[in-house]
Design a protein around this motif. Sequence first.
Motif, PDB file in Angstrom:
ATOM      1  N   ASP A 338      57.380  32.404  48.664  1.00  0.00           N
ATOM      2  CA  ASP A 338      56.306  33.315  49.059  1.00  0.00           C
ATOM      3  C   ASP A 338      55.924  33.085  50.519  1.00  0.00           C
ATOM      4  O   ASP A 338      54.764  33.209  50.899  1.00  0.00           O
ATOM      5  N   CYS A 613      64.604  30.574  42.115  1.00  0.00           N
ATOM      6  CA  CYS A 613      63.189  30.254  42.349  1.00  0.00           C
ATOM      7  C   CYS A 613      62.781  28.889  41.796  1.00  0.00           C
ATOM      8  O   CYS A 613      61.797  28.307  42.270  1.00  0.00           O
ATOM      9  N   SER A 618      59.474  23.965  44.103  1.00  0.00           N
ATOM     10  CA  SER A 618      58.710  25.109  43.614  1.00  0.00           C
ATOM     11  C   SER A 618      57.729  24.719  42.522  1.00  0.00           C
ATOM     12  O   SER A 618      57.837  23.658  41.892  1.00  0.00           O
ATOM     13  N   ASP A 622      55.513  30.207  41.643  1.00  0.00           N
ATOM     14  CA  ASP A 622      56.524  30.758  42.545  1.00  0.00           C
ATOM     15  C   ASP A 622      57.543  31.624  41.819  1.00  0.00           C
ATOM     16  O   ASP A 622      58.290  32.366  42.466  1.00  0.00           O
ATOM     17  N   CYS A 623      57.590  31.508  40.497  1.00  0.00           N
ATOM     18  CA  CYS A 623      58.583  32.257  39.717  1.00  0.00           C
ATOM     19  C   CYS A 623      57.947  33.356  38.873  1.00  0.00           C
ATOM     20  O   CYS A 623      58.621  33.934  38.004  1.00  0.00           O
TER      21      CYS A 623
END
Length: 703
Positions: A338, A613, A618, A622-623
């Motif tokens: 992101d 991702c 992460s 984030d996914c």
Amino acid sequence: MASVPLARPVGRAIPPRPGARHAGFRPDIQGLRAFAVVVVILDHVFRWPAGGFVGVDVFFVISGFLITGLLFKEHERIGYVSFVDFYRRRARRILPMAVLVLVSTYLAASLLFLGERVRSTAWDALWAGLFAANWRFASVGTDYWQNDGPVSPLRHYWSLAVEEQFYVVWPVLLVLVLGMAAWRGRYGSRARQVAGAALGAVVVGSIGFAFWEVANSPTTAYFSAFSRAWELGVGALLAVAAPWLARIPAPARPVLQWLGLIGLVVSVLTITAQTPFPVPGAFLPVLSTALVIAGGVDGQRLMFLLTNPAARYVGDVSYSLYLWHFPLLILVGAALPDGGYVTPLLVLGGTALLSVLSYHLVEDPIRRSSWLERRPAGAPRRRTGAALVRRVAGLVALAATVAAVATVALRSPSPTVTAEATAVTSQDELAAQIRTALDATDWPVLTPAVGELGTLGFTHGDGRGCRPAARDGNDCAVPTPRPRRLAFVVGDSIATAWLPLVRKALEPAGWVVQDLTYAGCPFLAADTASPIETITRTCPGHREVVRRLVKELKPELVIVSNAYRQRFVGAGGNASIPEWERATRIAREEWLAGARNVVGIQPPPVGLDPRTCITRLSAPRDCVSALSAEYRSYATADRRLWSVPGSRHIATTDWFCASGRCPIFVAGVIVRRDANHVTAEYARKLAPLLEEALEPVLKGMQD
């Protein structure tokens, strides 16, 4: 008989330093290199200009021109071409930076990625190190299940492989041609004419083969050294014709260069990913590059736009820029999913910094050094203090970079341990689990293992299509005697991914579930285009097999599921929703008329690929994916199509999302194996919900 020695005499003195500027130096070619690398980087980072990838074609022409020119000059100067010297120079020019970026990229990938993606990057590095990356990526690109997978941070090495494969053959061919010319007493311009004729045959043959390969296997054609050889050959022809090009009138030279530069600008602005490549798509950029090179053969009145200090410096570091930008793009994008505008800024800044440092500390010093040169007997080994300091500084900088990446990467644990998947008992229970997953801040224990997602395949050989239409497909014949409860599952790979769910829901009740799916071939009344050309050609025949089986066997149940976004043959892009709706309606009304009951299962929402991702850096947020407006529009049309007498629609959005947001895992089970295919574990978890959705259909059959 004249002869062309294959290697120089042992006692010959060491030539001047390879990196030194010489009288034939072309500053405008450095400007061309700058143009090529800038448009490639802009295309990769910003996806603009759409045709920026033609910068690679510019590099091919430049390379063919320069290398062939050097070979001819060596032959004319000393009477032969030394293979040893040639490959020694290539090694000094190519290997140091290529190996540095390969090793650095693999180290960074192993600290950022997980499991199969790390192993895949290692294989990519091996193939790239052997200058065979183009065949590696051609193979991956023709595999349906790898075609849309995570992008390799080393994919750009394919172009280096094409060049080096060309230079395995071309110097040998040139030596043979020049030897034949000398044997017949032809020297000077006559020898160039013979070489030009041979090279012209190579160019024409490569173009002809490229047209055939583009028509039959476009992905392979893009990466193929055989389909790309003509581009390097055009550059080589310019070098062969240099004495004649030098006679071009001076006033015409700037005109040629301006026409060429305009052609390059038009190329990057008008060529798109849909343009057939490398033929005829590369014709304009290749010929435009040739005009620029031809216009500057005498070295006079060169364009300031290409020869100014800024353009020349970018051209000097273009090799480093090209090598560094793509690994940074993939690695930074994975580390900051992101990142927004921060990601391209970091990629561009990191590319510039690493390229300048590696050019001055590694690439240029080694290129100018006597590395790999034979020293005369008794000559001292030369190593200046400044050179030693530069090398040590480069190694320290690399070690510091790796250490910094490792320090950051090891802050997060690896979410690779597997958990057990437990079936849900109701939609309310599943909805609660989805909301919990959306609120998660840390990775739970996951199943299937994240690092193994790239190796997952369908069970029972599902999704391979039906013989004889699909040569390597399944025998789709139904067992005899015909089962009392027969269910067909038809559609593309989306339907294939649902098979574990359908089997778990129906087989315990005595149903025989027959797989009639074909990955990449949706069950639509239209000619669809798959990324894999073989599937595109085979798909109509597979559909005919399915139609015949439905008509002859009249199954009690047919379950249909297809991906929403499809490309129709001959269309410039994706089919519109009305076109997709019409093709689906015809398939339902005409092709499935023999089935007693037809059920359409909505495909899962398209989301982020967990292989991309989920990294060591992460977090679950984030996914998380959002339902797109396009998906909602398709879903509305889908529900309208199947909510008619004789068929039933099963909506699945609530199986994956809550309030328009969709997590990558639910209760520790990874939802998708890629961007849109449900994992077998999650499909089986949903079996009670499918049983509930099918209950009215099955009850009606019993009645």
